[in-house]
Design a protein around this motif. Structure first.
Motif, mmCIF file in Angstrom:
data_model
loop_
_atom_site.group_PDB
_atom_site.id
_atom_site.type_symbol
_atom_site.label_atom_id
_atom_site.label_comp_id
_atom_site.label_asym_id
_atom_site.label_seq_id
_atom_site.Cartn_x
_atom_site.Cartn_y
_atom_site.Cartn_z
ATOM 1 N N SER A 98 1.937 -10.128 -4.430
ATOM 2 C CA SER A 98 1.871 -11.262 -5.361
ATOM 3 C C SER A 98 3.252 -11.621 -5.916
ATOM 4 N N SER A 99 4.142 -10.634 -6.017
ATOM 5 C CA SER A 99 5.467 -10.932 -6.569
ATOM 6 C C SER A 99 6.500 -11.091 -5.452
ATOM 7 N N ARG A 100 6.034 -11.374 -4.217
ATOM 8 C CA ARG A 100 6.939 -11.347 -3.068
ATOM 9 C C ARG A 100 8.086 -12.326 -3.172
ATOM 10 N N LYS A 101 7.859 -13.439 -3.897
ATOM 11 C CA LYS A 101 8.895 -14.477 -3.957
ATOM 12 C C LYS A 101 10.127 -14.011 -4.740
ATOM 13 N N SER A 119 17.965 -5.821 -8.938
ATOM 14 C CA SER A 119 17.313 -4.576 -9.322
ATOM 15 C C SER A 119 16.357 -4.174 -8.202
ATOM 16 N N MET A 120 15.989 -2.906 -8.186
ATOM 17 C CA MET A 120 15.069 -2.414 -7.160
ATOM 18 C C MET A 120 13.675 -2.361 -7.776
ATOM 19 N N ARG A 121 12.703 -2.897 -7.073
ATOM 20 C CA ARG A 121 11.344 -2.877 -7.610
ATOM 21 C C ARG A 121 10.331 -2.554 -6.523
ATOM 22 N N THR A 122 9.196 -1.999 -6.950
ATOM 23 C CA THR A 122 8.119 -1.746 -5.997
ATOM 24 C C THR A 122 7.579 -3.091 -5.511
ATOM 25 N N PHE A 123 7.497 -3.226 -4.180
ATOM 26 C CA PHE A 123 7.068 -4.495 -3.605
ATOM 27 C C PHE A 123 5.578 -4.705 -3.830
ATOM 28 N N LEU A 153 14.472 6.435 -4.082
ATOM 29 C CA LEU A 153 14.585 7.195 -5.330
ATOM 30 C C LEU A 153 13.457 6.799 -6.288
ATOM 31 N N LEU A 154 13.029 5.538 -6.159
ATOM 32 C CA LEU A 154 12.022 5.007 -7.084
ATOM 33 C C LEU A 154 10.607 5.081 -6.522
ATOM 34 N N MET A 155 10.512 5.384 -5.227
ATOM 35 C CA MET A 155 9.188 5.358 -4.590
ATOM 36 C C MET A 155 8.297 6.422 -5.183
ATOM 37 N N LYS A 156 7.071 6.058 -5.480
ATOM 38 C CA LYS A 156 6.143 7.044 -6.037
ATOM 39 C C LYS A 156 5.610 7.917 -4.923
ATOM 40 N N ARG A 157 5.439 9.209 -5.269
ATOM 41 C CA ARG A 157 4.906 10.147 -4.294
ATOM 42 C C ARG A 157 3.460 9.761 -3.974
ATOM 43 N N GLN A 158 3.150 9.735 -2.693
ATOM 44 C CA GLN A 158 1.781 9.453 -2.298
ATOM 45 C C GLN A 158 0.961 10.735 -2.394
ATOM 46 N N PHE A 159 -0.346 10.560 -2.532
ATOM 47 C CA PHE A 159 -1.203 11.736 -2.544
ATOM 48 C C PHE A 159 -1.190 12.370 -1.157
ATOM 49 N N THR A 211 0.829 -1.217 0.000
ATOM 50 C CA THR A 211 0.000 0.000 0.000
ATOM 51 C C THR A 211 0.857 1.258 0.000
ATOM 52 N N VAL A 212 1.892 1.276 0.866
ATOM 53 C CA VAL A 212 2.707 2.500 0.928
ATOM 54 C C VAL A 212 3.701 2.561 -0.225
ATOM 55 N N GLY A 213 3.798 1.471 -1.004
ATOM 56 C CA GLY A 213 4.660 1.515 -2.191
ATOM 57 C C GLY A 213 6.138 1.370 -1.883
ATOM 58 N N LEU A 214 6.488 0.548 -0.887
ATOM 59 C CA LEU A 214 7.899 0.331 -0.579
ATOM 60 C C LEU A 214 8.617 -0.267 -1.785
ATOM 61 N N VAL A 215 9.869 0.127 -1.951
ATOM 62 C CA VAL A 215 10.704 -0.415 -3.026
ATOM 63 C C VAL A 215 11.795 -1.263 -2.377
#
Lengths: 633, 633
Positions: free
Chosen positions: A98-101, A91-95, A270-276, A80-84
């Motif tokens: 479903s893709s946790r593995k 590589s760094m990815r938004t967690f 650096l990759l985290m999207k800004r929250q509203f 929900t908070v968009g942790l990377v």
């Protein structure tokens, strides 16, 4: 230890307390019930689906609640908070759950995949996003109005029912961190990644900047020492030193952006999207429709705010600036008086008296800065900004302008009105050293001493600090809730900003300033570390990708310092001697050099890429992948 | 008209030719077959799924092919390129085929939902994205190597098999556009939305900027006229005029950003996501792995490129700058000679001779600019930039620096070395007017005349231009393929940039410059419009959100003009008379004023928001919606 376990015990035998909620004494039972119900309620019902336990001490329930969450809940919250996070392929990815593995170090039974600071950040985010459904008010408090979508926690805070929310320290982790950070005397880098894991990105970035800035000052300090030792006064050496300083300060600020990008890429922010952004807690206004969200929330006319800013705040700031200049003139009278006194009765005492006005002035400046700070906070809050970020920007602007004038006006006056280089050097040294000592005292040592006294007063007979880890949870919570609150990195950056001013604005007059700055910063790292670990409550982690408006502030300072240094060099007798016939040629040459230096600065800032190539490629790769993924759809 | 219909006729009776492909004469049959097969092949097989028809004229097949696409194919393409269109609720959204019903004016049988320019852009995009699968070379041409993922069209272009691809004019639409644009004498705005529909956003934005800039110059022109008429020479009036100009130029550049945002929001390009950039056609290198895409493609070491830039291009540019200064010195010798001649033999002829050096110099400057332009293009191409955007930036930088020096060095020399204000005014007027006349001639009238001659030579007995629409498709294609190619807005912006320099750099010496600029721009709008509609091939539309690097160039010019104007005012005898005793005070005052003006400029640029509140809210709304949508998932 008698603790009553909440009704959630059955599902979650390994409840780990992460965040403490302190409600006001005498809060109505009905309110507590409603609030805790909302916290534990299912997401689908508009709850936060967290775990809550009351903390019961020997005096009974003191309205303190511990909040935790199940492992699964935290993972969903991370999405929900968009942790990377880092993936198996580095590589760094938004967690996403479903893709946790595919993420590095992820295992269903590895509860350390998320750091404690991240878990606490998630819980804070979830609590703040607990929103009113159809409640018109907080049950039991008809004056505390609610409307659909209003953050419950913010309303509880503004109506005083909720005293504070803070994350718990992790005694074991803290001990390890303290040890590697400042526990042993060593020369080396700070454990920034560990600091980040424990305190979050904003604080780690401040310490990273402090460390980087200290290293960056070393060349200036090293070059400055011979000027002091050999009392070099040749103009060409001064010009060289000043030119080096000016270009160096541009380079270090540009290189910092690159280093910052490397760090925050590694940390994922650096990759985290800004929250509203939701309205800040203090924001008020008539209920209306937000044009962006279409939701009902308080609205406050932008014109009214502009009127408050330009017709009240601006004149007030100008008045304060005028007052500060007035105080400065008094200081110069005092200085003159001390000089006269010294000339009349020359003695050791009168010699000492020469320094008194500067010291008094430095103390007065510090006091004025602090009083003005409260006024600025009050005014900016009264301006009623909707967003925390806009509030912060207006506050920083107000405080920066005043602090700049307060700290440097006297030096400008001495340099460019009195033309007294000797006095300038002396004042600079006094101001720099006094303010550094005062800051270190007021910032860390004083609160540390108060904190220790408080601990003793609690009559827990702890023989030494080493037994901290043996404290029971109740004792720990009671100890921490009384600790001071760390209000963010504002003051720490401000201190560095002013120090940068002392070092760069008049660098060609007092090359030793960089030496003092380096020495101060080395102890500053230790005292700030002490402050974070032992004096204050643990602060919530705040993800951040850069030092924000401070980058701009430092860059502005470095532009101003080009102007001041060029004028100082132009005024030096050595340079004047080069143009014996024509003052005009001198001034024109200085102006030309100044414009050239400014042009070089801007070109350098433009040419040096803000992100290293390696990071650029990684970012481009992610962007490319997301574009490809969109095409596949 | 004998035309052989391609095998796709059966499916698509309403084939509308949109884009023309011209292959080299004598291209092997096998190559043509393979290429057209790939164009019409299904997407799933790696084709572009477009429609192709050969154009057969009385001389037989001339290797010209017409490309079109079915309505459905174009809609799917609009989704691929990420077009942004207006929805029924007046918001702008990225078009997707599945949500097509929510868009304004969409109907399955409305073939005008996409503008012709958009359709052509989609076809161009699809053709350029036609990539080699397992072909090792272009069939029939073993020297034209291919590798998986290489753009086929780009390889065909670089190996000379494909002569050109261009979009067809739409005679009906063009006639309407011409009529509303410049067909009738009227005072009013240009039909920017119609221009955008026909020529795309980049060109419409140029015309928008040209119009805006012309309007913005009017206040300067109006204030400038009385200075000329009444021969005002008071210093206070000059100071007022210069100060007004400096602040005004900041304001107009900031306001342009806002107007640009409003326009590109309406056109949808403000919201369009940047596409991943493929290597530019001329890029070459050993085959390697692109670190971003992981695909095989030519790679060229960044260090080699840096070496070429700093060790070859930079010295060459410096040499050219030196040469340009050398030519300038010759001009001053000529000027002196003409003056001497005039003094010796005073006559009407000698009076005329006084203007000759300036005119010759203006012509030489134009010629040098053009030669240098070719050299810069060659060098930048040789630097082997991977991306078109990076190529463009390096080219623009090279050309800008040279043009700036070439056009303004003599004026700087006259102003700040010779201190001859009368000569400055005269040179400024000559340079400005000559370059404007030369530009208008070389840019539009000459090509227009050549184009008309060519048309006549084609021996089509068209009595007047009004019968254009009666041309057959074959005639139209044959006519258009011989038309010149419009190489983008570079030269047009450059002309405006230099004009801005003439107007702002020395505005306080020659207030009439703005008047000439306004007059020139009014005719420029018409001649550029004529050029676009009648002289050049129709260019492909290019979506763009702003004027890019030109904004920076104009802002830099306005900073430089603060410096020059302050110096000019400081040098004026009126201001000098104010400081009779001390030249030093004068220079210090001028320097102070200059720094103040620069500070005000930067603060103004910082305070004025780049996007109007209304657009900010709309963008925030879209961002909020996409965040909410992510949460829902």
């Amino acid at each position: 230890m008698a603790e009553s376990w909440s009704f959630l015990d059955a599902f979650e035998p390994d409840f780990r307390p992460l965040v403490v909620i302190e409600l006001a004494k005498g809060t109505k039972e009905e309110t507590i019930q409603w609030f805790t119900d909302r916290i534990v309620d299912k997401k689908g019902n508009g709850g936060a689906q967290l775990l809550v336990k009351p903390l019961v001490t020997e005096n009974g329930n003191e309205n303190i609640y511990l909040v935790g969450a199940s492992h699964l809940r935290l993972l969903l919250g991370a999405e929900t908070v968009g942790l990377v996070k880092e993936c198996n392929d580095n590589s760094m990815r938004t967690f996403t759950y479903s893709s946790r593995k595919t993420f590095k170090d992820f295992a269903d039974d590895n509860h350390n995949f998320l750091t404690v600071a991240e878990c606490q950040y998630i819980i804070k985010h979830e609590l703040e996003n607990l929103r009113a459904k159809d409640e018109k008010m907080i049950p039991g408090y008809p004056q505390a109005k609610l409307y659909p979508g209003k953050s419950i926690v913010r309303r509880l805070l503004t109506s005083g029912i909720l005293v504070q929310i803070f994350p718990l320290h992790d005694r074991e982790e803290l001990k390890k961190l303290r040890h590697s950070w400042y526990g042993r005397v060593k020369v080396g880098y700070q454990p920034l990644d560990e600091i980040r894991c424990y305190f979050g990105e904003t604080i780690a970035l401040y310490f990273g900047f402090l460390e980087y800035f200290t290293f960056a000052l070393i060349p200036m300090a090293v070059i400055g020492i011979p000027y002091y030792v050999f009392a070099w006064e040749d103009y060409d050496k001064y010009v060289m030193f000043a030119t080096f300083n000016l270009l160096w300060s541009t380079v270090i600020l540009e290189v910092w952006k690159r280093i910052c990008a490397i760090m925050t890429y590694r940390w994922g922010t650096l990759l985290m999207k800004r929250q509203f952004e939701e309205p800040r807690p203090g924001f008020h206004g008539a209920l209306g429709i937000n044009p962006v969200t279409g939701r009902e929330e308080p609205v406050y006319s932008s014109i009214k705010r502009q009127i408050r800013i330009y017709l009240v705040s601006l004149p007030f700031v100008c008045l304060c600036l005028y007052f500060s200049l007035y105080v400065m003139m008094i200081y110069f009278d005092l200085e003159q008086w001390a000089l006269d006194y010294h000339e009349e009765n020359e003695s050791n005492f009168s010699n000492l008296m020469l320094f008194v006005p500067s010291i008094i002035y430095a103390v007065v400046i510090e006091i004025m800065n602090r009083i003005y700070r409260y006024a600025a906070e009050f005014l900016t809050s009264w301006e009623n900004h909707r967003l925390e970020s806009s509030y912060q920007n207006h506050l920083i602007l107000k405080v920066l302008v005043f602090n700049f004038l307060n700290c440097f006006a006297s030096l400008f006056y001495i340099a460019f009105v009195l033309f007294d280089m000797k006095l300038l050097r002396q004042s600079l040294a006094t101001l720099l050293i006094t303010s550094q000592i005062l800051n270190q005292f007021a910032e860390s040592l004083l609160p540390y001493w108060l904190q220790r006294r408080h601990k003793k007063r609690m009559k827990k007979h702890m023989s030494s600090l080493k037994t901290d880890t043996d404290l029971s949870l109740v004792e720990q919570v009671n100890l921490e809730k009384e600790m001071g609150t760390y209000f963010g990195t504002f003051d720490d950056y401000l201190e560095l900003f002013l120090q940068f001013g002392y070092v760069s604005l008049f660098s060609c007059v007092y090359p030793l300033a960089a030496v003092f700055a380096v020495l101060n910063n080395i102890t500053e790292i230790y005292s700030d570390a002490l402050k974070m670990c032992r004096v204050y409550k643990r602060p919530f982690a705040e993800p951040t990708a850069n030092i924000g408006v401070w980058q701009l502030a430092f860059e502005t300072m470095s532009v101003i310092s080009v102007v001041t240094n060029c004028i100082l060099i132009g005024m030096s007798p050595q340079v004047n001697a080069l143009f014996p016939d024509s003052k005009m040629d001198l001034i024109l040459t200085v102006a030309l050099v100044e414009h050239l230096l400014l042009a070089i600065k801007f070109i350098m800032a433009f040419v040096i890429p803000d992100k290293p190539r390696e990071i650029q490629i990684k970012l481009a790769k992610l962007e490319f992948e997301s574009l490809e993924a969109l095409k596949q759809q």
